[in-house]
Design a protein around this motif. Structure first.
Motif, PDB file in Angstrom:
ATOM      1  N   GLY A  80      55.222 -29.794  17.773  1.00  0.00           N
ATOM      2  CA  GLY A  80      54.761 -28.426  17.643  1.00  0.00           C
ATOM      3  C   GLY A  80      53.430 -28.230  18.321  1.00  0.00           C
ATOM      4  O   GLY A  80      52.765 -29.176  18.744  1.00  0.00           O
ATOM      5  N   SER A  81      53.071 -26.986  18.393  1.00  0.00           N
ATOM      6  CA  SER A  81      51.893 -26.638  19.166  1.00  0.00           C
ATOM      7  C   SER A  81      50.596 -27.128  18.531  1.00  0.00           C
ATOM      8  O   SER A  81      49.646 -27.422  19.252  1.00  0.00           O
ATOM      9  N   ILE A  82      50.528 -27.264  17.217  1.00  0.00           N
ATOM     10  CA  ILE A  82      49.265 -27.687  16.601  1.00  0.00           C
ATOM     11  C   ILE A  82      48.877 -29.091  17.057  1.00  0.00           C
ATOM     12  O   ILE A  82      47.705 -29.363  17.335  1.00  0.00           O
ATOM     13  N   VAL A  83      49.838 -30.002  17.151  1.00  0.00           N
ATOM     14  CA  VAL A  83      49.550 -31.358  17.628  1.00  0.00           C
ATOM     15  C   VAL A  83      49.086 -31.301  19.077  1.00  0.00           C
ATOM     16  O   VAL A  83      48.106 -31.952  19.447  1.00  0.00           O
ATOM     17  N   ASP A  84      49.755 -30.508  19.885  1.00  0.00           N
ATOM     18  CA  ASP A  84      49.354 -30.371  21.283  1.00  0.00           C
ATOM     19  C   ASP A  84      47.965 -29.747  21.398  1.00  0.00           C
ATOM     20  O   ASP A  84      47.143 -30.202  22.200  1.00  0.00           O
ATOM     21  N   TYR A  85      47.703 -28.720  20.608  1.00  0.00           N
ATOM     22  CA  TYR A  85      46.377 -28.072  20.652  1.00  0.00           C
ATOM     23  C   TYR A  85      45.274 -29.039  20.232  1.00  0.00           C
ATOM     24  O   TYR A  85      44.190 -29.052  20.825  1.00  0.00           O
ATOM     25  N   LEU A  86      45.539 -29.839  19.212  1.00  0.00           N
ATOM     26  CA  LEU A  86      44.543 -30.825  18.777  1.00  0.00           C
ATOM     27  C   LEU A  86      44.287 -31.858  19.873  1.00  0.00           C
ATOM     28  O   LEU A  86      43.134 -32.248  20.115  1.00  0.00           O
ATOM     29  N   ALA A  87      45.335 -32.299  20.530  1.00  0.00           N
ATOM     30  CA  ALA A  87      45.191 -33.283  21.607  1.00  0.00           C
ATOM     31  C   ALA A  87      44.421 -32.687  22.786  1.00  0.00           C
ATOM     32  O   ALA A  87      43.525 -33.332  23.348  1.00  0.00           O
ATOM     33  N   ILE A  88      44.749 -31.468  23.154  1.00  0.00           N
ATOM     34  CA  ILE A  88      44.034 -30.801  24.246  1.00  0.00           C
ATOM     35  C   ILE A  88      42.569 -30.596  23.866  1.00  0.00           C
ATOM     36  O   ILE A  88      41.664 -30.839  24.682  1.00  0.00           O
ATOM     37  N   ALA A  89      42.334 -30.161  22.634  1.00  0.00           N
ATOM     38  CA  ALA A  89      40.957 -29.936  22.183  1.00  0.00           C
ATOM     39  C   ALA A  89      40.151 -31.225  22.225  1.00  0.00           C
ATOM     40  O   ALA A  89      38.964 -31.222  22.602  1.00  0.00           O
ATOM     41  N   PHE A  90      40.784 -32.344  21.870  1.00  0.00           N
ATOM     42  CA  PHE A  90      40.082 -33.627  21.942  1.00  0.00           C
ATOM     43  C   PHE A  90      39.656 -33.935  23.367  1.00  0.00           C
ATOM     44  O   PHE A  90      38.508 -34.298  23.620  1.00  0.00           O
ATOM     45  N   VAL A  91      40.589 -33.816  24.311  1.00  0.00           N
ATOM     46  CA  VAL A  91      40.285 -34.135  25.714  1.00  0.00           C
ATOM     47  C   VAL A  91      39.175 -33.221  26.241  1.00  0.00           C
ATOM     48  O   VAL A  91      38.217 -33.690  26.874  1.00  0.00           O
ATOM     49  N   VAL A  92      39.276 -31.941  25.966  1.00  0.00           N
ATOM     50  CA  VAL A  92      38.234 -31.002  26.416  1.00  0.00           C
ATOM     51  C   VAL A  92      36.898 -31.358  25.770  1.00  0.00           C
ATOM     52  O   VAL A  92      35.861 -31.382  26.445  1.00  0.00           O
ATOM     53  N   ALA A  93      36.921 -31.645  24.470  1.00  0.00           N
ATOM     54  CA  ALA A  93      35.682 -32.014  23.778  1.00  0.00           C
ATOM     55  C   ALA A  93      35.054 -33.257  24.389  1.00  0.00           C
ATOM     56  O   ALA A  93      33.829 -33.336  24.554  1.00  0.00           O
ATOM     57  N   ARG A  94      35.858 -34.237  24.740  1.00  0.00           N
ATOM     58  CA  ARG A  94      35.320 -35.475  25.329  1.00  0.00           C
ATOM     59  C   ARG A  94      34.709 -35.212  26.703  1.00  0.00           C
ATOM     60  O   ARG A  94      33.659 -35.765  27.028  1.00  0.00           O
ATOM     61  N   ILE A  95      35.341 -34.388  27.504  1.00  0.00           N
ATOM     62  CA  ILE A  95      34.785 -34.066  28.822  1.00  0.00           C
ATOM     63  C   ILE A  95      33.452 -33.341  28.667  1.00  0.00           C
ATOM     64  O   ILE A  95      32.465 -33.679  29.332  1.00  0.00           O
ATOM     65  N   VAL A  96      33.425 -32.365  27.779  1.00  0.00           N
ATOM     66  CA  VAL A  96      32.185 -31.620  27.531  1.00  0.00           C
ATOM     67  C   VAL A  96      31.126 -32.542  26.944  1.00  0.00           C
ATOM     68  O   VAL A  96      29.951 -32.487  27.330  1.00  0.00           O
ATOM     69  N   TYR A  97      31.520 -33.405  26.019  1.00  0.00           N
ATOM     70  CA  TYR A  97      30.594 -34.351  25.384  1.00  0.00           C
ATOM     71  C   TYR A  97      29.901 -35.222  26.427  1.00  0.00           C
ATOM     72  O   TYR A  97      28.679 -35.400  26.393  1.00  0.00           O
ATOM     73  N   ILE A  98      30.668 -35.776  27.354  1.00  0.00           N
ATOM     74  CA  ILE A  98      30.097 -36.645  28.379  1.00  0.00           C
ATOM     75  C   ILE A  98      29.071 -35.879  29.211  1.00  0.00           C
ATOM     76  O   ILE A  98      27.966 -36.368  29.459  1.00  0.00           O
TER      77      ILE A  98
END
Length: 130
Positions: A80-98
């Motif tokens: 479902g979309s919530i798992v995908d949204y969480l995964a996408i949010a993680f990747v975006v957060a990591r890029i921004v974090y760096i």
């Protein structure tokens, strides 16, 4: 392959991506990049290079939690979309974090870290709310 699994692959590639600024900093060190003893150079990096090192190390540290979360969700059959949204949010957060870490934006960086870690925890708990 699901979006969450693609995000897991991208997160693994971020190990290389987060190493690139560190390698640039090491290349600017006296004598250039020392491929024989790269860790010996870390003490002599400029401040932004030390932050690049910390961002790289934190990327490596954050990956197992995210990987565990994605694998828990996928192997539990959670779709479902919530798992995908969480995964996408993680990747975006990591890029921004760096980027924030290297540019010394401490408070916002910490908030972004919480978002990424929260995504990992939510993925790990996904069978409980599915």
């Amino acid at each position: 392959m699901s979006i969450a699994l693609w995000c897991l692959f991208i997160a693994a590639l971020l190990h290389f991506g987060s190493k690139m600024p560190l390698a640039v900093a090491q290349g600017q060190a006296p004598g250039g990049y020392d491929n024989n003893h790269p860790r010996d150079q870390w003490a002599n990096l400029p401040e932004w290079g030390k932050r690049a090192l910390a961002a790289h190390q934190n990327q490596i540290e954050s990956f197992p939690f995210f990987a565990a979360g994605v694998l828990v969700a996928v192997t539990s059959g959670i779709t479902g979309s919530i798992v995908d949204y969480l995964a996408i949010a993680f990747v975006v957060a990591r890029i921004v974090y760096i980027a924030l870490y290297i540019n010394n934006v401490a408070t916002l960086r910490s908030l972004v870290w919480v978002v990424g870690f929260g995504c990992s925890l939510a993925l790990m708990c996904s069978p409980a709310w599915a």
